[in-house]
Design an enzyme around this catalytic site. Structure first.
Site, PDB file in Angstrom:
ATOM      1  N   PHE A 109       0.852  -1.184   0.000  1.00 60.18           N
ATOM      2  CA  PHE A 109       0.000   0.000   0.000  1.00 60.18           C
ATOM      3  C   PHE A 109       0.896   1.244   0.000  1.00 60.18           C
ATOM      4  CE2 PHE A 109      -2.927   3.066   2.012  1.00 60.18           C
ATOM      5  CZ  PHE A 109      -4.027   2.896   1.190  1.00 60.18           C
ATOM      6  N   ASP A 128       2.348  -5.947   7.570  1.00 59.97           N
ATOM      7  CA  ASP A 128       1.122  -5.167   7.644  1.00 59.97           C
ATOM      8  C   ASP A 128      -0.047  -6.122   7.396  1.00 59.97           C
ATOM      9  OD1 ASP A 128      -1.059  -3.474   7.204  1.00 59.97           O
ATOM     10  OD2 ASP A 128       0.213  -1.875   6.414  1.00 59.97           O
ATOM     11  N   TYR A 154     -10.629  -0.681  11.035  1.00 60.15           N
ATOM     12  CA  TYR A 154     -11.867  -0.185  10.407  1.00 60.15           C
ATOM     13  C   TYR A 154     -12.238  -0.978   9.160  1.00 60.15           C
ATOM     14  CZ  TYR A 154      -8.213   2.356   7.855  1.00 60.15           C
ATOM     15  OH  TYR A 154      -7.083   2.672   7.156  1.00 60.15           O
ATOM     16  N   LYS A 155     -11.359  -1.889   8.733  1.00 59.05           N
ATOM     17  CA  LYS A 155     -11.670  -2.695   7.539  1.00 59.05           C
ATOM     18  C   LYS A 155     -12.477  -3.918   7.984  1.00 59.05           C
ATOM     19  CE  LYS A 155      -7.849  -0.761   4.927  1.00 59.05           C
ATOM     20  NZ  LYS A 155      -6.409  -0.760   4.745  1.00 59.05           N
ATOM     21  N   ARG A 206     -12.851  -3.841  -7.338  1.00 60.64           N
ATOM     22  CA  ARG A 206     -12.474  -4.672  -6.199  1.00 60.64           C
ATOM     23  C   ARG A 206     -13.700  -5.020  -5.352  1.00 60.64           C
ATOM     24  NH1 ARG A 206      -8.545  -2.540  -1.347  1.00 60.64           N
ATOM     25  NH2 ARG A 206     -10.362  -1.225  -0.977  1.00 60.64           N
TER      26      ARG A 206
HETATM   27  C1  LIG Z   1      -5.783   0.650   4.611  1.00 62.22           C
HETATM   28  C2  LIG Z   1      -4.295   0.590   4.659  1.00 62.22           C
HETATM   29  C3  LIG Z   1      -3.538   1.620   5.211  1.00 62.22           C
HETATM   30  C4  LIG Z   1      -4.198   2.869   5.687  1.00 62.22           C
HETATM   31  O1  LIG Z   1      -3.468   3.493   6.693  1.00 62.22           O
HETATM   32  P1  LIG Z   1      -4.175   4.577   7.629  1.00 62.22           P
HETATM   33  O2  LIG Z   1      -3.067   5.235   8.334  1.00 62.22           O
HETATM   34  O3  LIG Z   1      -5.118   3.833   8.514  1.00 62.22           O
HETATM   35  O4  LIG Z   1      -4.945   5.495   6.745  1.00 62.22           O
HETATM   36  C5  LIG Z   1      -2.160   1.453   5.297  1.00 62.22           C
HETATM   37  N1  LIG Z   1      -1.565   0.329   4.833  1.00 62.22           N
HETATM   38  C6  LIG Z   1      -2.276  -0.686   4.276  1.00 62.22           C
HETATM   39  C7  LIG Z   1      -1.579  -1.898   3.783  1.00 62.22           C
HETATM   40  C8  LIG Z   1      -3.655  -0.580   4.152  1.00 62.22           C
HETATM   41  O5  LIG Z   1      -4.357  -1.536   3.580  1.00 62.22           O
END
Ligand SMILES: *Cc1c(COP(=O)(O)O)cnc(C)c1O
Length: 396
Positions: free
Chosen positions: A112, A183, A208-209, A355
């Site tokens: 990400f 992660d 939150y996911k 997705r």
């Molecule tokens: C959703 C996601 C994020 C988002 O990070 P936030 O700081 O919560 O906005 C970061 N890394 C990955 C791999 C994600 O899927």
């Protein structure tokens, strides 16, 4: 076993909508508003500042951390909550880099962007000659050399759903003398994870996911017990101090993972997350995984049978993917807008990915069939050509 008809009844699901976006923002558990209202009125309203002690606010990050720890296979007492995932990536990467002399961070282009950006920013701050090496996801294993200090990976690719072999890559990194930061943003709550069995050094993720903690819910961080007393917390805030209320003028790290706390916890968000964890506490993740595979396989078969224009952009084999599946289409963005207008919520990831996330707690076979019908209508009627579906929001 988990009764998924029963868990579905615990969520607020607006009528007429099939929500295949619980991998981006999980839906609202019915119990959440009441739980948050109780914190607002009874705790904040009545107890005021006394709630830090009387309502156990200060312990929330570690207490809820343990409930998340069960979902990621962590040893009790080694997960804490707070801040956002990007911040937890920063903290874990900084701690890992401080534990090695090596200068190379290895990641992949399926990671990400925030994780990669944070690594770039940290390298710039450290000014220690570090570098970020970003390779193709399939090339990660071969790129683990004795130059690599830290392997920074997201287990499940946010676009394709491709899943890394966390156990094998961790073992390979360790054999090469590197540390691992995983992660788990698209893993926690999606399938069984065992950070302890895989021997990962640091793990982070958001709530939150798949975990339905609501927008702005706190992130989690796990530090392996063997590192817990020596990991250096780069963001050394007062609540990660060994004795915050001694108000000492210099920092002493708190015990274990508690040192990864930074500042005041987001209590209202923790209350919302707590209501969702009441559901998760009852859930068997092996059952979630097998149901997710069944639903996704049904979805892929349905879409491929009715929509020849869509190309599967995810691994076909269930072992190779997480709990989401993607299709590519040159007009994917407009096509997704058309799906949403017809009651199927998924999302779009540039450049051409449609997705869909599968969350058995509230998605069943009937939803999958409805979703396939909507996608087939969008494709057969070429609805992406309709200018109504062209506009792009800030968030896709
Ligand atoms: C959703 C996601 C994020 C988002 O990070 P936030 O700081 O919560 O906005 C970061 N890394 C990955 C791999 C994600 O899927």
């Amino acid at each position: 076993m988990t009764d998924f008809a029963a868990t579905k009844a615990l969520f607020h699901l607006p009528p007429g909508v099939v929500y295949l976006d619980g991998n981006s923002l999980g839906p609202l558990p019915l119990a959440t508003p009441g739980r948050v209202a109780q914190t607002l009125h009874h705790e904040w309203g009545e107890m005021m500042v006394g709630a830090w002690n009387r309502a156990g606010w200060m312990e929330q990050p570690m207490r809820l951390g343990d409930r998340i720890g069960r979902l990621i296979g962590a040893e009790p007492g080694h997960v804490t909550l707070g801040d956002t995932l990007s911040i937890k990536v920063f903290q874990s990467l900084a701690a890992a880099l401080a534990m090695t002399e090596r200068k190379v961070i290895l990641s992949d282009c399926g990671n990400f962007p925030s994780d990669l950006y944070v690594a770039e920013g940290l390298i710039g701050t450290l000014k220690g000659g570090h570098s970020l090496r970003v390779v193709d996801p399939n090339a990660v294993s071969g790129a683990i050399t004795d130059e690599v200090g830290v392997l920074l990976l997201t287990e499940v690719d946010y676009r394709s759903g491709r899943r890394h072999d966390m156990a094998a890559l961790t073992a390979k990194a360790h054999a090469a003398g590197a540390l691992c930061v995983w992660d788990l943003a698209h893993s926690a709550g999606a399938f069984p994870v065992s950070v302890a069995e895989c021997g990962v050094d640091f793990a982070v993720g958001c709530t939150y996911k798949y975990l339905n903690g609501g927008p702005g819910a706190p992130a989690f961080i796990y530090v392996a017990p063997r590192h817990a007393e020596r990991a250096r917390p780069a963001l050394s805030g007062w609540l990660g101090h060994d004795a915050p209320f001694a108000f000492e003028s210099s920092y002493r790290p708190g015990e274990g993972v508690a040192r990864m706390r930074v500042g005041t916890p987001a209590i209202l968000q923790m209350a919302a997350l707590e209501a969702s964890l009441d559901i998760w506490d009852t859930v068997d993740l092996a059952a979630v995984r097998s149901e997710s595979i069944r639903l996704i396989d049904r979805f892929i078969a349905g879409v491929e049978a009715s929509c020849p224009d869509l190309a599967l952009a995810s691994p076909r084999s269930a072992e190779g993917r997480g709990s989401q599946v993607s299709f590519s289409h040159p007009h994917g963005h407009a096509a997704m807008n058309a799906c949403i207008a017809h009651g199927l919520v998924g999302d779009f990831r540039a450049p051409d990915i449609m997705r869909f996330g599968f969350t058995p707690l509230f998605i069943d076979e009937g939803d999958v069939d409805t979703a396939v019908e909507v996608i087939a209508k969008v494709m057969v009627d070429r609805l992406w050509e309709d200018p109504r579906y062209a506009p792009r929001g800030t968030v896709t």
